[in-house]
Design a protein around this motif. Sequence first.
Motif, short mmCIF file in Angstrom:
data_model
loop_
_atom_site.label_atom_id
_atom_site.label_comp_id
_atom_site.label_asym_id
_atom_site.label_seq_id
_atom_site.Cartn_x
_atom_site.Cartn_y
_atom_site.Cartn_z
N GLU A 753 0.82 -1.21 0.00
CA GLU A 753 0.00 0.00 0.00
C GLU A 753 0.85 1.26 0.00
N GLY A 754 2.17 1.08 -0.21
CA GLY A 754 3.05 2.23 -0.34
C GLY A 754 3.61 2.76 0.97
N LEU A 755 3.41 2.03 2.07
CA LEU A 755 3.91 2.48 3.35
C LEU A 755 5.30 1.92 3.62
N ASN A 756 6.12 2.76 4.18
CA ASN A 756 7.44 2.33 4.65
C ASN A 756 7.24 1.79 6.07
N VAL A 757 7.08 0.49 6.19
CA VAL A 757 6.63 -0.14 7.43
C VAL A 757 7.80 -0.42 8.37
N GLN A 758 7.56 -0.21 9.66
CA GLN A 758 8.55 -0.53 10.69
C GLN A 758 8.00 -1.63 11.57
N THR A 759 8.68 -2.79 11.59
CA THR A 759 8.28 -3.92 12.42
C THR A 759 9.07 -3.86 13.73
N TYR A 760 8.40 -3.46 14.80
CA TYR A 760 9.11 -3.17 16.04
C TYR A 760 9.78 -4.39 16.65
N ASN A 761 9.09 -5.54 16.67
CA ASN A 761 9.66 -6.69 17.36
C ASN A 761 10.73 -7.41 16.53
N ARG A 762 11.03 -6.87 15.36
CA ARG A 762 12.12 -7.41 14.56
C ARG A 762 13.36 -6.51 14.63
N CYS A 763 13.16 -5.26 15.04
CA CYS A 763 14.24 -4.28 15.04
C CYS A 763 15.28 -4.62 16.11
#
Length: 900
Positions: A753-763
Amino acid sequence: MRCRAVSRRHFLKAAAVLSGIAAGGCGRSRPKIFSYVNEPEDTPGVATFYSSTCRECPAGCGTLLRVRENRPVKIEGNPDHPVNRGSLCARGQAGLYRLYDDKRFRGPLKRGAPIGWQQALRSVHETLTDVSSEGKRVLLFTGLEDLLVREAAESLFKEIPGRHVMGEPVNYETVKEGFFRVTGRREVPAFDLEGVDFILNFGAEIFETFLSPVEYGRVFGALRERGGSAVTIASRSSLTADTSDQAFVAEPGGELAAARAVLSLVAEAKGRSAGSWGLSLEEAARESGLSAAILRQIARALLKASSPFVFPGAALSGSAELAAVVFLINEYLGSMSRYRGPHAVAALASAEELEDVAARAERGEYGLLLCHGADPFSVPRLAKAFSKIKTIVSFDSHPNATTAAATYVLPADTPFETWGLYEPRPGLLSVVQPTREPLFDTRPLPVLLAGLAGKTFDPLGRVKTRMDRGDLRLGVKESSPRGVTRPEVKPRWDAFSGGGGAGRSKEGLHLSVYPSLLLYDGRAEGNPYLQEIPDPLNLVVWRTVAEIHPKAAGELGVTEGDWLEISSDHGTIRLKAKIQPRGAERVIGVALGRSGASNPWSLVPTAVFPAGLIPVSVKKVRDDRLPLVAGDTDQHERRIAREVGEREEGEHEIDPNLELYDEAKHPHYRWGMTIDLDRCTGCSACVAACMIENNIPIVGEKQVNYGREMQWISIQRYETERGMMSLPMLCQQCSKAPCEPVCPVYATHHSSEGLNVQTYNRCIGTRYCANNCPYKVRRFNWFDYTKPSPVKEMLNPDVTVRGVGVMEKCTFCIQRIRRVEIDANIERRPIHDGEVIPACAQTCPTEAIVFGNLKDENSRVRKVQRKAEEEGRAYKILEFLGIEPAVTYLKRRRNFEEEV
């Protein structure tokens, strides 16, 4: 004259009522509240909205409180309210902290020690009886209260000798006096500004704090859409001046001379008389510092406009003469026809009334002081006078200088826990509605006041007598005001003190005190969300600074961040210097709002700030530095903030051969945004809304100064060829984002959907993404920023609370997107345009931010984008990097150009 004593019958009756209040009766049971859309079902995970009214300033904006699991978690603007039409300012957005503040009083206190309600109320009532028998009176000193509190106070003083005084630092006395000199009415007039196409402003903080800034922001947004103009003449720099098409710097006090010259020109063109209030162009140019050509051009623009309006001077440093001249200009332009009655602030006490109260207190006429919603002990003149009163009772729910001096603290409910009715102007009733049980052991203020009079008080019953069920759902009732007539203009020519620039001096420095955009008059000083938002004018947090012109700073040997000692004949304050090149050379600007050594009240001997500027002396105390949150205002030829018609040299070309990434695919949605710099006022409402919506932590001044601020969106200020501009900066949600490929664990990636997604529990916190982001909008959690109880109840349950070592950034409020997607999938339909609105776009007073699906050619965001492209106003910041940002900025226009 000896006051009447309290009768035994009244004493026994009041004792019985107060016993009921102390036991939790008299309206303490939870009343039925009225949801905005449908009856509440208390379904877990589903929000219910309740309409209410913001009380963070006198404007009276309508609000919708989002309630989850019986706790309010977010305030939005009420789209059905005529004042704000769905928008809110930064103070309104952060106002929910007033409910959950961990520093609130948990229950009644006597000299700082806990005490039961029964004992406290009995002691206060006995004191009240003793005061009456001694022939003394009771003083109820409050801020601008709603109708229910006023009615309860009226019932109290029918039984007890005393008076109710409503006093606030920002009382618009000069506006009231100026209106009186023109119309014979002592009012602060409210005007309907819909359809205005030209605004001339003589120093009022229109988009910051003046009377109704959200309403004025909406008017300004519509004005820019129609191609209208705004011009400011002022001696102090402000966001309003920077937002105007042209801001002309006047000499200290020179706004009056400029206004008098404009009056003369308008009166001559309209065949009317300027009387003794007019001024020749030559003399006005000499007094104001503006050329005769500029003054003539401004007058021509006013006369040419179809719907002009002129604002009077600043709320604290203006003058009655300036306000009178402005109202007469409006009359000659036909703009007084926009009058719609006196604003609520007209009920605030004048300087003369406050001085009378102080003098009576010093003479010992008052034996009991009751306080709420005002902090008189933060004002030296009132503190000195009120300290003579033997017993002081504060009903405030939060600590301040008055509660520290009080004999008893009987905390009243906050506006989120009780009923109320506020009337911003005649014919407009706005409901204040409780959205939860009282968090602590507090009581409704009207019930307490009426109880002291031996009477019961039903707040909900009083509300229902004025508003039906439908009005309660909407939260507002608008009707034709009774007895409101357009004032007859009869200028009091003899009431004018004369002089080109009242209060202007040829020598020395002058202090201009103004209400803080974020803290207003100090009532929001305890709100850490507002303390942590950078002041958009000065780019500093957690402190007040002294704005000083580079020339004055050079003469004093001052550099930015040095400590200054500012003195008047009555006191001294110490502040850090902030170099501000856009005001008059001899004007020092200081914001009201913070207590302690930076409190400008120490410089005046009166209960309100005197009209005009305050003569001061300034000296450097010691060297220091001043960290600026938003960085440099110099664009360094990067062309970040742009204007229509500016030089295009240095434009970077995109090399089509530099393709490092595959083309991103967005099958159904490509979420994007437009930000119109022509509308943005820099008010920071978007910053506050984002912080509350997305559980952004408070880190404190020390961490902010280390560069560890956490806001996902910030207001940056940049110099352009023709002035200063405010620019909201957030994650641009790039299609070819350079932050994505450098993450070793794929914590940041591009969605369909064009969002630059941040996956917190993977960071894992490498921070490579932050290094590679050209916009520097990613934030790293250096610590676990825990919230104390009950502040943690304010957290949005739809948004994950991030932990230490995790990167975060703007998500376009993905939780709102997902909520609408779920509903659309259940109904087997696509998402409709306008169903998803991020917090920043929802609250923006000027509608500068538009959000939507870029793949939908009929969406509002695409229409705005296409129109801007056709006009040559659309651009993307650092687009030459080839990263395809989803945020399109619209260049600012200058619709009023100074004639050469």
